[in-house]
Scaffold this motif. Structure first.
Motif, short mmCIF file in Angstrom:
data_model
loop_
_atom_site.label_atom_id
_atom_site.label_comp_id
_atom_site.label_asym_id
_atom_site.label_seq_id
_atom_site.Cartn_x
_atom_site.Cartn_y
_atom_site.Cartn_z
N ASP A 168 0.83 -1.21 0.00
CA ASP A 168 0.00 0.00 0.00
C ASP A 168 0.86 1.25 0.00
O ASP A 168 0.52 2.26 -0.65
CB ASP A 168 -0.93 0.00 1.21
N SER A 169 1.97 1.20 0.72
CA SER A 169 2.89 2.36 0.74
C SER A 169 3.51 2.57 -0.63
O SER A 169 3.65 3.72 -1.09
CB SER A 169 3.99 2.14 1.78
N ILE A 170 3.88 1.49 -1.30
CA ILE A 170 4.48 1.60 -2.63
C ILE A 170 3.46 2.13 -3.64
O ILE A 170 3.78 2.98 -4.48
CB ILE A 170 5.02 0.23 -3.08
N LEU A 171 2.22 1.67 -3.54
CA LEU A 171 1.18 2.13 -4.46
C LEU A 171 0.83 3.60 -4.26
O LEU A 171 0.32 4.25 -5.18
CB LEU A 171 -0.08 1.28 -4.29
N SER A 172 1.10 4.12 -3.07
CA SER A 172 0.82 5.53 -2.81
C SER A 172 1.80 6.45 -3.55
O SER A 172 1.55 7.64 -3.70
CB SER A 172 0.88 5.82 -1.32
N SER A 180 11.98 0.91 -9.10
CA SER A 180 11.43 0.13 -7.98
C SER A 180 12.47 -0.22 -6.92
O SER A 180 12.17 -0.23 -5.73
CB SER A 180 10.76 -1.14 -8.49
N LYS A 181 13.70 -0.50 -7.34
CA LYS A 181 14.72 -0.82 -6.34
C LYS A 181 14.90 0.33 -5.37
O LYS A 181 15.08 0.13 -4.16
CB LYS A 181 16.04 -1.16 -7.04
N GLY A 182 14.86 1.55 -5.88
CA GLY A 182 14.95 2.71 -5.00
C GLY A 182 13.69 2.91 -4.19
O GLY A 182 13.74 3.30 -3.02
N ILE A 183 12.52 2.65 -4.80
CA ILE A 183 11.25 2.80 -4.08
C ILE A 183 11.17 1.81 -2.92
O ILE A 183 10.75 2.17 -1.82
CB ILE A 183 10.07 2.63 -5.05
N PHE A 184 11.57 0.57 -3.16
CA PHE A 184 11.56 -0.43 -2.09
C PHE A 184 12.41 0.02 -0.91
O PHE A 184 12.05 -0.18 0.25
CB PHE A 184 12.08 -1.78 -2.62
N ALA A 185 13.56 0.61 -1.22
CA ALA A 185 14.44 1.09 -0.14
C ALA A 185 13.88 2.34 0.52
O ALA A 185 14.01 2.52 1.74
CB ALA A 185 15.85 1.36 -0.70
N TRP A 186 13.24 3.21 -0.27
CA TRP A 186 12.76 4.48 0.26
C TRP A 186 11.61 4.31 1.25
O TRP A 186 11.54 5.03 2.25
CB TRP A 186 12.32 5.38 -0.91
N VAL A 187 10.71 3.37 1.00
CA VAL A 187 9.56 3.21 1.90
C VAL A 187 9.99 2.62 3.23
O VAL A 187 9.25 2.71 4.22
CB VAL A 187 8.46 2.33 1.26
N GLY A 188 11.16 2.01 3.29
CA GLY A 188 11.66 1.51 4.56
C GLY A 188 11.09 0.14 4.92
O GLY A 188 11.05 -0.76 4.10
N PHE A 189 10.67 0.00 6.17
CA PHE A 189 10.17 -1.25 6.75
C PHE A 189 11.33 -2.22 7.05
O PHE A 189 12.43 -2.10 6.51
CB PHE A 189 9.12 -1.92 5.86
N ARG A 190 11.03 -3.17 7.89
CA ARG A 190 12.04 -4.15 8.31
C ARG A 190 12.24 -5.18 7.19
O ARG A 190 11.29 -5.83 6.77
CB ARG A 190 11.59 -4.85 9.59
#
Length: 312
Positions: A168-172, A180-190
């Motif tokens: 949901d965070s990525i879709l926002s 996407s590799k940067g987006i995955f890192a940017w949203v964070g999470f464990r």
């Protein structure tokens, strides 16, 4: 619990039957009370990929699909798959079997432990890749990690299993120029990294030429850092100071020696002008990359256009 497995596809008619069989094996070996859905996103394929996906859907109610009106790229395909996914856990994997489906059961167990929100795959070797591509790939990760505020792991793949909140965070993030590799890192999470050896394609040929990878690298740098603009500014400032100092030196030397020989300094002056001219054009090109992306984002066009979708 529902688990969604997203598969972007572009001309993968040879590898899809092998992948589908492997996904079915994952579903069969799951001893927990979980349901699966397989979401195939056909990114404007020109072969029989669409027909094969439809044949899967006709025999298996768990198969969903989205067909694009043309080729919009893998980034758009992943975004469309995440929009289509209804699962509590959502995974993205390539159709060529380079993302081993056999890792999915362990990924599910890692998320079930509650310690992580993302379980992502990372290649520890690049065996089988051309050496020149591996060299530039490693240099790219080193460069972008020095420029960006977030760290992108070397060898990180798009293959990962995520909780619903992560997706949901990525879709926002609705940007059109996606990395996407940067987006995955940017949203964070464990995040837990699962390391594996490089796996060769089971069939077909790679769709990523060196030039496409180079453009993808430029997109990633421009999308996640303004460092190139700062470098252009610092470089321009440095050469402005150097030019001023050189001008004073030459002026004082001419006064002291009372010599103003323009012919003798012509070659060095020409080289200096050509060098500065090239530097100015390079800085304008960097600026143009950012302006071009502002122009694309300002249009507000959709990330993809579906031509056909399966019913939920």
């Amino acid at each position: 619990m529902l688990i969604s497995l997203i598969v972007p596809c572009y001309n993968e008619e040879a590898s899809l039957p092998i992948l589908y069989e492997a996904l079915c094996d994952v579903r069969k070996t799951d001893d927990a009370d979980r349901n699966y859905e397989f979401i195939f996103v056909n990114d404007g394929s020109r072969d029989k990929t669409a027909e094969i996906i439809k044949s899967f859907a006709a025999e298996d109610k768990a198969v969903k699909y989205v067909f694009f009106s043309r080729n919009f790229g893998k980034e758009a395909a992943m975004y469309a798959g995440m929009q289509k996914a209804k699962g509590d856990y959502i995974a993205i994997l390539d159709a060529d079997m380079q993302d081993p489906p056999s890792l999915i059961p362990q990924m599910i167990k890692d998320l079930d432990s509650g310690e992580y929100d993302i379980v992502a795959a990372r290649r520890v070797t690049r065996k089988g890749e051309p050496k020149i591509r591996s060299f530039f790939a490693r240099r790219f990760y080193r460069l972008i990690n020095r420029m960006c505020d977030v760290e992108i792991a070397d060898g990180a793949r798009d293959f990962r299993l995520m909780r619903r909140a992560v997706v949901d965070s990525i879709l926002s993030l609705t940007e059109r120029q996606r990395f996407s590799k940067g987006i995955f890192a940017w949203v964070g999470f464990r995040t837990k990294w699962v390391e594996h050896e490089n796996v060769e394609r089971v069939a077909g040929e790679t769709k990523w030429s060196f030039w496409k990878l180079f453009k993808y690298a430029i997109d990633g740098i421009v999308a996640f850092t303004t460092a190139p603009l700062r470098i252009a500014t610092y470089t321009g400032f440095f050469f402005a100071i150097a030019g001023f100092v050189y001008m004073l030196y030459y002026f004082i030397k001419a006064i002291i020696s009372r010599i103003w020989d323009t012919v003798a300094g012509y070659p060095s002056l020409l080289c200096f002008i050509l060098f500065i001219g090239g530097l100015v054009l390079m800085c304008l090109g960097i600026l143009g990359e950012y302006i071009g992306r502002i122009y694309i984002e300002s249009k507000g066009r959709p990330i993809y256009i579906p031509s056909e979708e399966s019913e939920d």
